[in-house]
Design a protein around this motif. Structure first.
Motif, PDB file in Angstrom:
ATOM      1  N   LEU A 191       0.824  -1.217   0.000  1.00 36.90           N
ATOM      2  CA  LEU A 191       0.000   0.000   0.000  1.00 36.90           C
ATOM      3  C   LEU A 191       0.854   1.262   0.000  1.00 36.90           C
ATOM      4  O   LEU A 191       0.605   2.190  -0.791  1.00 36.90           O
ATOM      5  N   ILE A 192       1.853   1.321   0.866  1.00 32.64           N
ATOM      6  CA  ILE A 192       2.704   2.509   0.952  1.00 32.64           C
ATOM      7  C   ILE A 192       3.471   2.715  -0.352  1.00 32.64           C
ATOM      8  O   ILE A 192       3.541   3.843  -0.872  1.00 32.64           O
ATOM      9  N   SER A 193       4.026   1.644  -0.898  1.00 32.99           N
ATOM     10  CA  SER A 193       4.793   1.755  -2.139  1.00 32.99           C
ATOM     11  C   SER A 193       3.903   2.134  -3.318  1.00 32.99           C
ATOM     12  O   SER A 193       4.310   2.933  -4.175  1.00 32.99           O
ATOM     13  N   SER A 194       2.713   1.594  -3.376  1.00 33.92           N
ATOM     14  CA  SER A 194       1.794   1.944  -4.462  1.00 33.92           C
ATOM     15  C   SER A 194       1.413   3.417  -4.391  1.00 33.92           C
ATOM     16  O   SER A 194       1.356   4.107  -5.420  1.00 33.92           O
ATOM     17  N   LEU A 195       1.178   3.896  -3.180  1.00 35.68           N
ATOM     18  CA  LEU A 195       0.870   5.317  -3.001  1.00 35.68           C
ATOM     19  C   LEU A 195       2.067   6.178  -3.416  1.00 35.68           C
ATOM     20  O   LEU A 195       1.900   7.189  -4.123  1.00 35.68           O
ATOM     21  N   PHE A 196       3.253   5.777  -3.011  1.00 32.17           N
ATOM     22  CA  PHE A 196       4.467   6.503  -3.391  1.00 32.17           C
ATOM     23  C   PHE A 196       4.641   6.520  -4.913  1.00 32.17           C
ATOM     24  O   PHE A 196       4.961   7.563  -5.500  1.00 32.17           O
ATOM     25  N   MET A 197       4.425   5.393  -5.570  1.00 33.39           N
ATOM     26  CA  MET A 197       4.571   5.332  -7.025  1.00 33.39           C
ATOM     27  C   MET A 197       3.506   6.174  -7.724  1.00 33.39           C
ATOM     28  O   MET A 197       3.779   6.817  -8.743  1.00 33.39           O
ATOM     29  N   LEU A 198       2.294   6.187  -7.173  1.00 30.35           N
ATOM     30  CA  LEU A 198       1.227   7.013  -7.736  1.00 30.35           C
ATOM     31  C   LEU A 198       1.609   8.484  -7.663  1.00 30.35           C
ATOM     32  O   LEU A 198       1.478   9.224  -8.647  1.00 30.35           O
ATOM     33  N   VAL A 199       2.090   8.910  -6.517  1.00 30.67           N
ATOM     34  CA  VAL A 199       2.509  10.306  -6.334  1.00 30.67           C
ATOM     35  C   VAL A 199       3.672  10.634  -7.264  1.00 30.67           C
ATOM     36  O   VAL A 199       3.697  11.688  -7.914  1.00 30.67           O
ATOM     37  N   ALA A 200       4.646   9.735  -7.365  1.00 31.71           N
ATOM     38  CA  ALA A 200       5.802   9.973  -8.234  1.00 31.71           C
ATOM     39  C   ALA A 200       5.375  10.088  -9.690  1.00 31.71           C
ATOM     40  O   ALA A 200       5.864  10.958 -10.422  1.00 31.71           O
ATOM     41  N   ASN A 201       4.437   9.238 -10.121  1.00 33.97           N
ATOM     42  CA  ASN A 201       4.022   9.231 -11.525  1.00 33.97           C
ATOM     43  C   ASN A 201       3.093  10.388 -11.855  1.00 33.97           C
ATOM     44  O   ASN A 201       3.251  11.026 -12.906  1.00 33.97           O
ATOM     45  N   LYS A 202       2.152  10.709 -11.001  1.00 30.73           N
ATOM     46  CA  LYS A 202       1.133  11.713 -11.319  1.00 30.73           C
ATOM     47  C   LYS A 202       1.504  13.125 -10.872  1.00 30.73           C
ATOM     48  O   LYS A 202       1.265  14.087 -11.593  1.00 30.73           O
ATOM     49  N   PRO A 210       4.519  10.144 -19.730  1.00 29.59           N
ATOM     50  CA  PRO A 210       3.525   9.738 -20.738  1.00 29.59           C
ATOM     51  C   PRO A 210       2.869   8.388 -20.417  1.00 29.59           C
ATOM     52  O   PRO A 210       1.792   8.105 -20.914  1.00 29.59           O
ATOM     53  N   ASN A 211       3.486   7.605 -19.575  1.00 31.27           N
ATOM     54  CA  ASN A 211       2.932   6.288 -19.255  1.00 31.27           C
ATOM     55  C   ASN A 211       2.404   6.268 -17.824  1.00 31.27           C
ATOM     56  O   ASN A 211       2.888   6.985 -16.958  1.00 31.27           O
ATOM     57  N   ASN A 212       1.438   5.414 -17.602  1.00 26.60           N
ATOM     58  CA  ASN A 212       0.970   5.143 -16.239  1.00 26.60           C
ATOM     59  C   ASN A 212       1.675   3.893 -15.733  1.00 26.60           C
ATOM     60  O   ASN A 212       1.060   2.872 -15.455  1.00 26.60           O
ATOM     61  N   TRP A 213       2.973   3.961 -15.599  1.00 27.05           N
ATOM     62  CA  TRP A 213       3.787   2.816 -15.217  1.00 27.05           C
ATOM     63  C   TRP A 213       3.444   2.304 -13.824  1.00 27.05           C
ATOM     64  O   TRP A 213       3.583   1.128 -13.544  1.00 27.05           O
TER      65      TRP A 213
END
Length: 114
Positions: A30-41, A48-51
């Protein structure tokens, strides 16, 4: 065949350890997914990608496999299951050995009677 109190304690300790690791895996996911979401968006990393969706989806799949392993596979395939399987295989081996031994004895007696 009964289990000793020590075996029961060890099994309970192992199950607690497995569940603790699973819960840690979930929190880390959960924490990592939130971090990746913040980093990407928000920080536009790999914009350009939703990696983060691919990484999170793959990680979630691995988490589901971990969940199945802890709550389904390990729950039913415990020491009692192992002991039963071992006893069954030993009984099969002993039966085959007895059959082979009786066949050898009958063949031996036929050769020496003739």
């Amino acid at each position: 065949m009964g289990t000793t109190p020590h075996e029961l304690y060890e099994y309970a300790r192992l199950r607690i350890k497995q569940k603790k690791r699973l819960y840690f895996h979930f929190v880390l996911f959960l924490i990592s997914s939130l971090f990746m979401l913040v980093a990407n968006k928000i920080f536009k990393v790999g914009e350009p990608n939703n990696w983060f969706l691919w990484v999170s989806s793959t990680w979630f799949f691995l988490f589901i496999l971990h969940f199945i392993n802890v709550f389904i596979t390990k729950r039913f395939m415990n020491k009692d299951w192992e002991r039963t399987q071992i006893e069954r295989l030993i009984a099969q081996q002993e039966k085959k050995i007895d059959e082979f031994q009786s066949k050898v004895e009958s063949d031996f007696s036929k050769k020496h009677t003739i």
